[in-house]
Design a protein around this motif. Structure first.
Motif, PDB file in Angstrom:
ATOM      1  N   ARG A  39       0.830  -1.191   0.000  1.00 62.74           N
ATOM      2  CA  ARG A  39       0.000   0.000   0.000  1.00 62.74           C
ATOM      3  C   ARG A  39       0.864   1.240   0.000  1.00 62.74           C
ATOM      4  O   ARG A  39       2.018   1.210   0.409  1.00 62.74           O
ATOM      5  CB  ARG A  39      -0.923  -0.014   1.214  1.00 62.74           C
ATOM      6  CG  ARG A  39      -2.096  -0.927   0.975  1.00 62.74           C
ATOM      7  CD  ARG A  39      -3.084  -0.824   2.082  1.00 62.74           C
ATOM      8  NE  ARG A  39      -3.000  -1.963   2.967  1.00 62.74           N
ATOM      9  CZ  ARG A  39      -3.852  -2.162   3.972  1.00 62.74           C
ATOM     10  NH1 ARG A  39      -4.790  -1.302   4.208  1.00 62.74           N
ATOM     11  NH2 ARG A  39      -3.737  -3.214   4.729  1.00 62.74           N
ATOM     12  N   ASN A  44       2.157   2.955   6.269  1.00 65.89           N
ATOM     13  CA  ASN A  44       2.759   1.964   5.374  1.00 65.89           C
ATOM     14  C   ASN A  44       4.165   2.356   4.895  1.00 65.89           C
ATOM     15  O   ASN A  44       4.401   2.592   3.713  1.00 65.89           O
ATOM     16  CB  ASN A  44       1.852   1.730   4.161  1.00 65.89           C
ATOM     17  CG  ASN A  44       0.502   1.191   4.584  1.00 65.89           C
ATOM     18  OD1 ASN A  44       0.419   0.345   5.466  1.00 65.89           O
ATOM     19  ND2 ASN A  44      -0.559   1.705   3.988  1.00 65.89           N
ATOM     20  N   SER A 103       2.730   4.561   0.687  1.00 63.63           N
ATOM     21  CA  SER A 103       3.321   5.099   1.897  1.00 63.63           C
ATOM     22  C   SER A 103       2.985   6.587   1.999  1.00 63.63           C
ATOM     23  O   SER A 103       2.861   7.281   0.991  1.00 63.63           O
ATOM     24  CB  SER A 103       4.814   4.821   1.798  1.00 63.63           C
ATOM     25  OG  SER A 103       5.511   5.601   2.661  1.00 63.63           O
ATOM     26  N   ASP A 109      -3.411  -0.764   8.420  1.00 64.57           N
ATOM     27  CA  ASP A 109      -2.226  -0.113   7.852  1.00 64.57           C
ATOM     28  C   ASP A 109      -1.098  -0.207   8.870  1.00 64.57           C
ATOM     29  O   ASP A 109      -1.339  -0.102  10.069  1.00 64.57           O
ATOM     30  CB  ASP A 109      -2.498   1.389   7.601  1.00 64.57           C
ATOM     31  CG  ASP A 109      -3.198   1.641   6.276  1.00 64.57           C
ATOM     32  OD1 ASP A 109      -3.278   0.705   5.474  1.00 64.57           O
ATOM     33  OD2 ASP A 109      -3.676   2.780   6.069  1.00 64.57           O
TER      34      ASP A 109
END
Lengths: 580, 87
Positions: free
Chosen positions: A3, A236, A5, A222
């Motif tokens: 995912r 992330n 960042s 997350d």
């Protein structure tokens, strides 16, 4: 899964680094405990339900207006679907009918009916209906929130350690959180000294607050890095960042363990001045942490906790048992109990307190207690009774002038008389302190000193009242300056006056726990530092490295600066030299 | 009090979903009559969005709408007009 960042910047609330999965608070709202109700309660439950619907409707209409203004009418139309769900006859009728048949609390029934719809809709293969599930979810949560006040999850059920992400955390949220399960806090609102920040420090949980839209940008699960020192939240993170922070985390551990080794040495300056370093606690359990960190007493025992997460008032016996266990555990050191300090950002459901426009200036703390001696006396009697089991001092919060101090002392005398008549023993010479956290108290400290045995400076309120900064408002948080010359002059005045009257002065606000202010406060003559347990070893270490005479000269120089920023820089340089 | 029933084949492209469902409920709520919608064996309250949605009436499905009350005729006329719209 990779995912994207993301780095979010907020206000640093509690130092330290936490790395772990995000856990968004609020989604567990559908799990409501089942309670039986009697036939007579049904009309009231229906009324509660209708009231919740009305409140939810108001809330949605309000939101719709804001969204319409900011994002256009099209977007705001989403809420029409919400309103349709809210006003749905089938839903309302089903809740009321089941309430009458099953005789269970309306919040539970409502959640069951909502769950039923969600489960039916999720079985139908249709994109439009999938969206409606989101609507029902959203509206349902709003209704349930109005029905239940706020809800918190059962932390014990969590399988892994999480970082809590929430719009805001109320004292009752944080009070139920376990350090074992919650390793970080991230909130949309709040400032450096909001309740969340104080609790995070006290629980030694890294926290970043005032992120504005963290709840919108972070999804459940997350991976987050909470950098409490710099007020950063990294969502992330990539491998490099993660490695860097893991390294940093190790360094912090090393740093704190270095001071832990000398935690039990007294806080005595190089030239022999003994200073007391005590701990601020909120929960009786925190005593262990206080002792582990070398606290030489409890300088602030907050007692609001008793009143939270319950519908009734705590009894005298409950107060007594809690105080007794704390003072016994802390013996031979003393415990300063602060009487009930409700209001401001600490609200409790038992008291129907009208919402003040400016809660910090409203009906709170000692003002509340003086108008409700029935409630105040329960606590005072319990403190007196516990006083024979160890060393207790008591202090009143938010004293504005001599009248309030006298009236509080008068009620205390009444309690003493009662106990004497009942033949219950207590410490007749219990020391009474006034918290100095209002500018009016600071300026009349000479008068207050006549009728108090000690002062404790509450810097959080003193700063916010002096600088007229709402400390929970992130928009003006930058104005909140502990080292503002006005604040320093007041602190200097309080300490000098108290000493000339022969009484001692402690400080239990955030400022006392900020390492960089130790030389300054020591130089101003502070007798006791009371801080969150975690920072105690460092404060003691710093004091042992200092010379009182030098600190006095340092404070004198610091007071010459014209801005808070300059003072802070000056203090930071000094502490860096010492803690090298 | 009149009681009016009508069997209708849904012509709406989206069936009785999305916007048409919301419109249906909004129109139904204007009337005093009790309004029900039946599809196969399911009968739901015509004034409830959740009820209507649960019927899952696609384009081409046959439903029966019923109104019971003093404005029943008018209610059925307006609802029928909505369902026959071929947009």
């Amino acid at each position: 899964m990779n995912r994207q960042s993301l780095e979010l910047k907020g206000i640093p609330a509690a130092e330290g680094i936490a790395i772990g999965p995000a856990y968004k608070l609020g989604k567990e709202i559908f799990d409501i405990p089942k309670k039986s109700i009697s036939e007579e309660e049904i009309p009231l439950q229906i009324q509660i339900f209708e009231e919740a619907l009305t409140q939810t409707r108001k809330e949605i209409l309000g939101l719709q207006q804001i969204i319409s203004r900011e994002m256009g009418k099209e977007t705001a139309d989403i809420f029409n679907a919400h309103l349709l769900v809210l006003e749905d006859r089938m839903f309302i009728e089903e809740v009321i009918q089941r309430l009458k048949e099953e005789k269970l609390n309306v919040a539970y029934i409502c959640s069951e009916v909502l769950k039923k719809y969600i489960s039916i809709f999720s079985k139908i293969e249709d994109d439009y209906l999938k969206e409606r599930i989101v609507d029902i979810n959203d509206v349902g949560k709003r209704i349930l929130r109005h029905l239940t006040g706020r809800r918190h999850p059962n932390w014990d059920d969590l399988k892994e350690k999480v970082i809590v992400v929430a719009h805001d955390l109320s004292p009752s949220d944080t009070a139920t959180m376990h350090k074992k399960k919650v390793i970080g806090f991230v909130t949309d609102v709040g400032g450096k000294t909001s309740h969340t920040a104080i609790m995070a420090k006290s629980l030694e949980i890294p926290a970043v607050v005032g992120l504005e839209d963290a709840t919108a940008k972070i999804s459940d699960g997350d991976i987050l890095i909470v950098d409490g020192k710099n007020g950063l939240v990294i969502v992330n993170p990539d491998e490099d960042t993660l490695r860097r922070y893991r390294e940093e985390e190790k360094n912090i551990l090393y740093f704190t363990s270095r001071f832990l080794a000398t935690k039990d040495l007294p806080a005595q300056t190089l030239d022999g001045k003994m200073v007391k370093v005590s701990a601020n606690i909120e929960l009786p359990d925190e005593i262990d942490s206080a002792k582990e960190h070398g606290a030489e007493g409890i300088g602030l025992y907050r007692t609001e906790f008793f009143y939270m997460n319950r519908d009734d008032l705590p009894s005298e016996e409950e107060h007594y048992q809690a105080y007794r266990s704390v003072v016994e555990k802390m013996y031979p050191y003393e415990v300063i109990i602060r009487t009930l300090d409700l209001g401001g950002d600490k609200f409790v459901s038992q008291f129907k307190v009208p919402k003040d426009m400016v809660p910090f200036l409203g009906w709170r703390a000692i003002r509340f207690c003086l108008t409700r001696p029935d409630i105040f006396k329960i606590q005072l009697r319990a403190i007196l009774k516990a006083s024979i089991h160890g060393k207790i001092k008591l202090m009143y919060p938010m004293i504005s002038g001599i009248d309030e101090l006298r009236r509080a002392n008068y009620i205390l005398e009444e309690c003493k008389e009662e106990l004497k008549k009942e033949g219950i023993p207590f410490d007749e010479n219990i020391e009474i302190g006034a918290m100095i956290e209002l500018p009016s108290a600071a300026l009349t400290s000479d008068l207050l000193a006549e009728e108090a045995d000690f002062f404790s400076i509450g810097t959080n309120d003193l700063i916010q009242y002096s600088l007229a900064v709402d400390r929970t408002n992130e928009k003006v948080a930058y104005l909140y300056e502990p080292a503002h010359p006005a604040v320093l002059r007041m602190i200097k005045n309080i300490i000098e006056t108290a000493h000339s009257k022969g009484i001692w002065v402690g400080m239990c606000g955030e400022m006392a726990g900020e390492l960089k202010f130790v030389p300054l406060l020591l130089g101003l003559g502070l007798d006791e530092f009371s801080a969150p347990p975690m920072v105690i070893p460092q404060i003691k270490y710093a004091i042992r490295c200092l010379n009182l005479e030098e600190a006095k000269a340092f404070a004198k120089e610091a007071l010459r600066f014209s801005s808070g920023k300059e003072v802070e820089d000056f203090c930071e340089d000094k502490i860096k030299q010492i803690m090298r | 009090m009149p009681r009016v029933k009508k069997i209708i084949k849904v012509k709406n492209k989206q069936g009785l979903h999305a916007r048409p469902a919301a419109l249906f409920v909004q129109i139904a709520n204007k009337f005093e009559s009790v309004i029900t919608v039946k599809k196969d064996k399911d009968i739901v309250n015509g004034k409830s969005i959740m009820g209507i949605l649960m019927l899952g009436a696609e384009k081409g499905s046959v439903i029966q709408i019923e109104a019971d009350g003093k404005d029943a005729y008018q209610a059925i006329t307006e609802l029928e007009a909505l369902l026959l719209k071929d947009e």
